[in-house]
Design a protein around this motif. Structure first.
Motif, short mmCIF file in Angstrom:
data_model
loop_
_atom_site.label_atom_id
_atom_site.label_comp_id
_atom_site.label_asym_id
_atom_site.label_seq_id
_atom_site.Cartn_x
_atom_site.Cartn_y
_atom_site.Cartn_z
N SER A 203 0.81 -1.22 0.00
CA SER A 203 0.00 0.00 0.00
C SER A 203 0.84 1.27 0.00
O SER A 203 0.34 2.36 -0.30
CB SER A 203 -0.93 0.01 1.22
OG SER A 203 -0.16 -0.09 2.41
N LYS A 204 2.14 1.14 0.30
CA LYS A 204 3.00 2.32 0.39
C LYS A 204 3.36 2.84 -1.00
O LYS A 204 3.67 2.07 -1.91
CB LYS A 204 4.29 1.96 1.14
CG LYS A 204 5.27 3.12 1.25
CD LYS A 204 6.63 2.65 1.78
CE LYS A 204 7.66 3.77 1.70
NZ LYS A 204 9.02 3.31 2.10
N LYS A 205 3.32 4.15 -1.17
CA LYS A 205 3.75 4.78 -2.41
C LYS A 205 5.28 4.81 -2.43
O LYS A 205 5.91 5.38 -1.54
CB LYS A 205 3.19 6.19 -2.52
CG LYS A 205 3.57 6.90 -3.82
CD LYS A 205 3.04 8.32 -3.86
CE LYS A 205 1.54 8.36 -4.05
NZ LYS A 205 1.06 9.75 -4.34
N ILE A 206 5.88 4.18 -3.43
CA ILE A 206 7.34 4.11 -3.49
C ILE A 206 7.89 5.22 -4.39
O ILE A 206 7.21 5.69 -5.30
CB ILE A 206 7.85 2.73 -3.95
CG1 ILE A 206 7.30 2.36 -5.32
CG2 ILE A 206 7.48 1.66 -2.93
CD1 ILE A 206 7.80 1.02 -5.84
N ARG A 207 9.12 5.62 -4.10
CA ARG A 207 9.78 6.70 -4.84
C ARG A 207 10.73 6.08 -5.88
O ARG A 207 11.66 5.37 -5.53
CB ARG A 207 10.55 7.60 -3.88
CG ARG A 207 9.62 8.35 -2.92
CD ARG A 207 10.39 9.10 -1.84
NE ARG A 207 11.31 10.10 -2.37
CZ ARG A 207 10.94 11.30 -2.82
NH1 ARG A 207 9.65 11.62 -2.81
NH2 ARG A 207 11.84 12.15 -3.27
#
Length: 404
Positions: free
Chosen positions: A37-41
């Motif tokens: 669910s985490k937005k990755i860079r």
């Protein structure tokens, strides 16, 4: 660049990890991150060593776009500082040092070109001179993150050393500078071509030195240019620019060797996997005419950057000029000062070559004609008058030239 069909999240995840991918470090970790669910860079850096982005850059920009479509953060770094150093990856000799003025000129149009593929409004745009410009203390700390032994073991450096060619400490420092970019933007993933693998892996090591979680690395294949041998490159003059006019783009794609047709379909178009399989099977049959598929390839790529109408018009023009041996319906006219021109000087004067070196190469390869007569020597004198002559460079570039 608009895709005609919006892929599902499942399709995007599979496409990110498998389509046009050379290597992933660490694949399982990235796969889990894509499902979380985490937005990755996701970081991509390009040095402005020339004014043009081309289809070679587009391969990795398209991969960055897929991460964006999946909802992740694209971090696009323009290496205005590292361009001064010059990436030594795969180089057989030292890069020339660029001036601040040259770099500023080169990167003036980078965002609009990248914007043909990624959504620059949603991306994080950074320039690495922000953190590399004048901070000597940080540069000295960065120098501790790798050893001279590691850097000197690079195959490209070893090859040059064996030939008695110099490798500067500045070049040896390049991968650390690129790795420091990953520290400053806290990259979770870094993208690059296969020739960038050592630099990208060094980014992981630099992040470890600064106690930052190591980025995953994803590399994409390099594509050969219009000559079919060397990788696409501005310096080799074999590139297809993203700002190429539609007819020029269409013509250059049609000039590709047949062996590259499928690779370009896979890396440079949005065709689904099911269609790619059909094309690959067809190209493997002796009964298939590769020209039919090359026309479709040129149509697909030109449509992505210029729209379907421009692609259709370019196709009609190509068929008229090259299949029916007719002249283009519209050819620009360039009026020059009245004087004697050597062939090599004429090409530069009308911007059909970026330098005398490129002009000589085009002429010696037999690719330059005046009124359908081949120019045999770079020093051949070209008599111009008030009556326009047709200048042809390669198979698809035409210009009428005359004097005042």
């Amino acid at each position: 660049m608009k895709s005609s069909r919006k892929p599902s999240k499942t399709e995007l995840k599979r496409r990110i990890l498998t389509r046009g991918v050379d290597q992933v470090v660490v694949c399982k970790h990235l796969e889990r991150a894509l499902s979380g669910s985490k937005k990755i860079r996701v970081k991509l850096g390009i040095d402005p060593t020339s004014p043009d982005l081309h289809l070679g850059h587009a391969v990795v920009l398209r991969k960055l776009r897929d991460f964006q479509l999946l909802g992740h953060k694209a971090v696009f770094i323009i290496g205005d500082f590292t361009a001064k150093v010059g990436d030594p990856s795969g180089r057989s000799k030292e890069r020339p040092i660029l001036t601040d003025k040259e770099i500023a000129s080169n990167m003036r149009d980078y965002l609009s070109q990248a914007g043909k593929i990624i959504d620059v409004k949603k991306a994080e745009i950074r320039y690495n001179s922000e953190w590399l410009g004048e901070n000597v203390a940080e540069i000295l700390e960065l120098a501790k993150s790798a050893t001279l032994n590691q850097v000197s073991e690079r195959a490209d450096f070893q090859a040059r050393i064996k030939k008695g060619q110099k490798v500067t400490l500045l070049e040896a420092f390049y991968s650390l500078l690129q790795g420091f970019d990953s520290v400053k933007v806290r990259a979770d993933v870094e993208l690059g071509g296969t020739d960038q693998l050592l630099n990208l892996l060094m980014g992981r090591q630099v992040q470890r030195h600064y106690d930052i979680k190591e980025q995953d690395v994803l590399t994409v294949p390099l594509i050969e240019g219009t000559d079919g041998t060397d990788k696409m490159s501005k310096s080799k003059g074999n590139y297809i620019g993203l700002n190429e006019p539609p007819k020029g783009m269409f013509g250059k794609i049609m000039a590709l060797p047949d062996k590259l047709i499928y690779k370009y379909f896979e890396l440079c178009t949005d065709l689904p996997e099911s269609e790619l399989k059909i094309i690959k099977t067809a190209l493997g049959k002796k009964s298939t005419n590769p020209m039919d598929y090359k026309l479709r390839l040129a149509r697909e790529i030109t449509s992505l950057y210029h729209g379907k109408i421009a692609a259709s018009q370019s196709e009609k023009e190509f068929i008229k000029v090259f299949r029916q041996k007719g002249a283009p319906s519209k050819v620009a006219i360039k009026i020059l000062p009245k004087k004697a021109y050597l062939a090599v000087d004429l090409l530069v004067a009308v911007n059909m070559a970026t330098s005398k070196g490129e002009a000589r190469r085009l002429i010696t390869q037999g690719g330059v004609r005046i009124d359908e007569i081949r120019i045999s020597s770079p020093t051949e004198r070209i008599p111009l008058s008030s009556k326009a002559k047709m200048l042809q460079v390669g198979k698809h570039r035409f210009l009428r030239v005359k004097t005042k």
